[in-house]
Scaffold this motif. Structure first.
Motif, PDB file in Angstrom:
ATOM      1  N   GLN A  68      96.428  39.097  53.330  1.00 34.21           N
ATOM      2  CA  GLN A  68      95.873  37.754  53.458  1.00 34.21           C
ATOM      3  C   GLN A  68      96.010  37.214  54.881  1.00 34.21           C
ATOM      4  O   GLN A  68      95.112  36.532  55.382  1.00 34.21           O
ATOM      5  CB  GLN A  68      96.537  36.792  52.461  1.00 34.21           C
ATOM      6  CG  GLN A  68      96.229  37.099  51.002  1.00 34.21           C
ATOM      7  CD  GLN A  68      94.749  37.008  50.665  1.00 34.21           C
ATOM      8  OE1 GLN A  68      94.037  36.177  51.215  1.00 34.21           O
ATOM      9  NE2 GLN A  68      94.292  37.874  49.774  1.00 34.21           N
ATOM     10  N   GLY A  69      97.118  37.515  55.549  1.00 34.48           N
ATOM     11  CA  GLY A  69      97.262  37.077  56.927  1.00 34.48           C
ATOM     12  C   GLY A  69      96.226  37.720  57.832  1.00 34.48           C
ATOM     13  O   GLY A  69      95.638  37.069  58.693  1.00 34.48           O
ATOM     14  N   ARG A  70      96.003  39.036  57.629  1.00 33.31           N
ATOM     15  CA  ARG A  70      94.991  39.728  58.424  1.00 33.31           C
ATOM     16  C   ARG A  70      93.599  39.190  58.132  1.00 33.31           C
ATOM     17  O   ARG A  70      92.766  39.053  59.034  1.00 33.31           O
ATOM     18  CB  ARG A  70      95.052  41.233  58.155  1.00 33.31           C
ATOM     19  CG  ARG A  70      96.095  41.959  58.990  1.00 33.31           C
ATOM     20  CD  ARG A  70      96.178  43.426  58.618  1.00 33.31           C
ATOM     21  NE  ARG A  70      96.917  43.596  57.362  1.00 33.31           N
ATOM     22  CZ  ARG A  70      96.900  44.705  56.624  1.00 33.31           C
ATOM     23  NH1 ARG A  70      96.164  45.729  56.999  1.00 33.31           N
ATOM     24  NH2 ARG A  70      97.615  44.783  55.525  1.00 33.31           N
ATOM     25  N   ALA A  78      98.595  39.067  61.692  1.00 35.18           N
ATOM     26  CA  ALA A  78      99.360  40.285  61.414  1.00 35.18           C
ATOM     27  C   ALA A  78     100.865  40.018  61.469  1.00 35.18           C
ATOM     28  O   ALA A  78     101.631  40.547  60.654  1.00 35.18           O
ATOM     29  CB  ALA A  78      98.969  41.375  62.412  1.00 35.18           C
ATOM     30  N   LEU A  79     101.288  39.200  62.432  1.00 33.76           N
ATOM     31  CA  LEU A  79     102.711  38.846  62.508  1.00 33.76           C
ATOM     32  C   LEU A  79     103.173  38.100  61.266  1.00 33.76           C
ATOM     33  O   LEU A  79     104.280  38.322  60.763  1.00 33.76           O
ATOM     34  CB  LEU A  79     102.977  38.000  63.762  1.00 33.76           C
ATOM     35  CG  LEU A  79     102.892  38.721  65.108  1.00 33.76           C
ATOM     36  CD1 LEU A  79     103.005  37.715  66.254  1.00 33.76           C
ATOM     37  CD2 LEU A  79     103.968  39.791  65.229  1.00 33.76           C
ATOM     38  N   VAL A 110     100.879  45.505  61.535  1.00 32.54           N
ATOM     39  CA  VAL A 110      99.706  46.377  61.578  1.00 32.54           C
ATOM     40  C   VAL A 110      98.916  46.046  62.841  1.00 32.54           C
ATOM     41  O   VAL A 110      97.986  45.238  62.831  1.00 32.54           O
ATOM     42  CB  VAL A 110      98.833  46.200  60.311  1.00 32.54           C
ATOM     43  CG1 VAL A 110      97.676  47.197  60.321  1.00 32.54           C
ATOM     44  CG2 VAL A 110      99.685  46.389  59.056  1.00 32.54           C
ATOM     45  N   TRP A 111      99.325  46.688  63.940  1.00 28.88           N
ATOM     46  CA  TRP A 111      98.729  46.355  65.234  1.00 28.88           C
ATOM     47  C   TRP A 111      97.261  46.739  65.303  1.00 28.88           C
ATOM     48  O   TRP A 111      96.503  46.167  66.084  1.00 28.88           O
ATOM     49  CB  TRP A 111      99.508  47.032  66.365  1.00 28.88           C
ATOM     50  CG  TRP A 111     100.876  46.457  66.537  1.00 28.88           C
ATOM     51  CD1 TRP A 111     102.058  47.063  66.259  1.00 28.88           C
ATOM     52  CD2 TRP A 111     101.193  45.132  67.000  1.00 28.88           C
ATOM     53  NE1 TRP A 111     103.102  46.206  66.513  1.00 28.88           N
ATOM     54  CE2 TRP A 111     102.603  45.016  66.973  1.00 28.88           C
ATOM     55  CE3 TRP A 111     100.428  44.043  67.416  1.00 28.88           C
ATOM     56  CZ2 TRP A 111     103.258  43.861  67.360  1.00 28.88           C
ATOM     57  CZ3 TRP A 111     101.087  42.887  67.805  1.00 28.88           C
ATOM     58  CH2 TRP A 111     102.487  42.802  67.777  1.00 28.88           C
ATOM     59  N   ARG A 112      96.845  47.673  64.480  1.00 32.39           N
ATOM     60  CA  ARG A 112      95.429  48.049  64.486  1.00 32.39           C
ATOM     61  C   ARG A 112      94.552  46.868  64.101  1.00 32.39           C
ATOM     62  O   ARG A 112      93.432  46.717  64.593  1.00 32.39           O
ATOM     63  CB  ARG A 112      95.189  49.216  63.525  1.00 32.39           C
ATOM     64  CG  ARG A 112      93.742  49.715  63.548  1.00 32.39           C
ATOM     65  CD  ARG A 112      93.548  50.854  62.570  1.00 32.39           C
ATOM     66  NE  ARG A 112      92.151  51.282  62.538  1.00 32.39           N
ATOM     67  CZ  ARG A 112      91.684  52.206  61.718  1.00 32.39           C
ATOM     68  NH1 ARG A 112      92.494  52.813  60.874  1.00 32.39           N
ATOM     69  NH2 ARG A 112      90.409  52.525  61.744  1.00 32.39           N
ATOM     70  N   SER A 113      95.067  46.020  63.191  1.00 34.62           N
ATOM     71  CA  SER A 113      94.329  44.822  62.789  1.00 34.62           C
ATOM     72  C   SER A 113      94.687  43.617  63.641  1.00 34.62           C
ATOM     73  O   SER A 113      94.063  42.570  63.514  1.00 34.62           O
ATOM     74  CB  SER A 113      94.611  44.495  61.310  1.00 34.62           C
ATOM     75  OG  SER A 113      94.117  45.516  60.477  1.00 34.62           O
TER      76      SER A 113
END
Length: 406
Positions: free
Chosen positions: A343-345, A73-74, A203-206
């Motif tokens: 894509q990172g998530r 996410a970061l 997106v802290w939820r993910s």
């Protein structure tokens, strides 16, 4: 995909290949000696060492499990480059810490730190997704696998040779490679995710394991791919969990022999990942490629289980290497089911799956091995069970493809 011209994207791809190769070289250097160093701390007791190796593997994977979604996410928000650099710097410093570890608890803390910082693989996959058209991603992921193989060709051989003199020397070598990787990335590695393609906020939820699994469950086909990948990852954990202690116990191999054997495994994987994935997928399609890959892997694991001599055991790595065609195909198909800013998530979520398998696998397979020694059971049982897991992975993977994922 980024708007950068093709030559720049090609150069960036070469940069990330070198980054992954150096990272895997550092990881590979310590493979032949870590279980032996643990055994040394335990006074040479292999049964005790087998259980502790499993605990170390569990702890490392647990850190991956919790931190991969955060780092994915970061990277979607801040870019891939800073995450890769932070990973390389953290790993280099951690290898120094482990090289100096005076006792088993200090070594254990070092493994926890390395699990938290070893994020470059998932971020590298997101990097590839950024700069590569969807139809070419499976081949590119195959080349990433070749970079893995190159690191494991040289790493275990270097680690085994250094371990003959002192079990601490490979950790110093790993620190050098990781810090050199950090320096290389600082001056050379470009950013792949343009600012306008990034998420407006993290997106802290993910960015937690529950959220990442929710993301994988958002589509039925993606869920099936995730399940198949998880079983393949779990089966793969039998290799690092068992290889060193299994070959030492059954074939009486020393660190140098183990290192060279792992180098042969790396050569086989590099040939397959670098030379076979792209033409196989292009010529045979994902379904046939996955079938060949997973059936070959299952047969290789069963050969490991039943091989009566070290020479026969070493006839199986080419089959194990063909298994390497499965993951790039799975990865390439999965990336088509996520947007560019996801894509990172996605890679973080898949990294969490690997983390779960890494937590379960070392404990599961090392306990099977320890039980084999304690109760005089079939010593190759762990590899046989891993082969059965791959057969199940094939069944689920083919089901996903039948839903029209490609």
């Amino acid at each position: 995909m980024t708007s950068a011209p093709a030559p720049r994207r090609e150069a960036a791809f070469i940069f990330i290949l070198i980054t992954v190769a150096l990272d895997m070289l550092a990881l590979g250097v310590v493979i032949p000696v870590l279980p032996k160093l643990i055994a040394q701390f335990e006074g040479g007791d292999l049964k005790s060492a087998a259980r502790i190796v499993g605990l170390f593997g569990f702890a490392w994977a647990a850190m991956q499990f919790f931190f991969q979604p955060v780092l994915g996410a970061l990277s979607d928000h801040y870019g891939r480059r800073p995450v890769v650099l932070a990973s390389n710097l953290g790993l280099g410093l951690d290898y120094v810490f482990m090289a100096l570890a005076p006792s088993l608890p200090f070594l254990f803390v070092g493994r926890l730190i390395s699990g938290a910082t070893a994020a470059s693989v998932a971020t590298a996959n997101a990097y590839i997704s950024d700069i590569t058209p969807p139809e070419k991603r499976a081949g590119r992921f195959g080349l990433i696998g070749a970079a893995f193989g190159l690191g494991f060709i040289l790493g275990p051989a270097i680690g085994g040779a250094l371990g003959e003199y002192d079990l601490r020397f490979p950790f110093w070598a790993a620190a050098f490679f990781s810090l050199a990787n950090f320096a290389y990335g600082w001056f050379i590695l470009p950013e792949s995710l343009a600012p306008e393609k990034r998420t407006e906020k993290v997106v802290w939820r993910s960015a937690n394991v529950l959220g990442s699994f929710e993301f994988l469950r958002s589509q039925k086909t993606l869920s099936l791919f995730a399940a198949a990948l998880f079983l393949s990852y779990l089966a793969h954990e039998s290799l690092p969990a068992l290889f060193v202690l299994y070959t030492q116990s059954r074939y009486n191999w020393d660190p140098s022999t183990t290192g060279w054997a792992l180098a042969i495994v790396g050569i086989s994987q590099t040939v397959v990942s670098g030379g076979l994935v792209r033409p196989a997928v292009a010529r045979l399609g994902e379904k046939t490629t996955l079938t060949i890959a997973l059936v070959s892997g299952a047969l290789g694991l069963i050969a490991y289980a039943f091989a009566p001599t070290g020479a026969i055991f070493m006839a199986a790595p080419p089959l194990i290497a063909l298994w390497g065609m499965a993951n790039p195909s799975f990865q390439g198909l999965a990336t088509r089911l996520a947007g560019q800013s996801e894509q990172g998530r996605l890679q973080g979520a898949l990294g969490s799956l690997r983390g779960v398998s890494g937590m379960i696998g070392p404990l599961f397979f090392s306990q099977i091995f320890a039980a084999s020694l304690s109760f005089d059971l079939f010593i190759g049982a762990g590899y046989f069970v891993a082969g059965l897991l791959l057969a199940t992975s094939l069944f689920i993977g083919l089901k996903a493809i039948s839903r029209g994922a490609n």
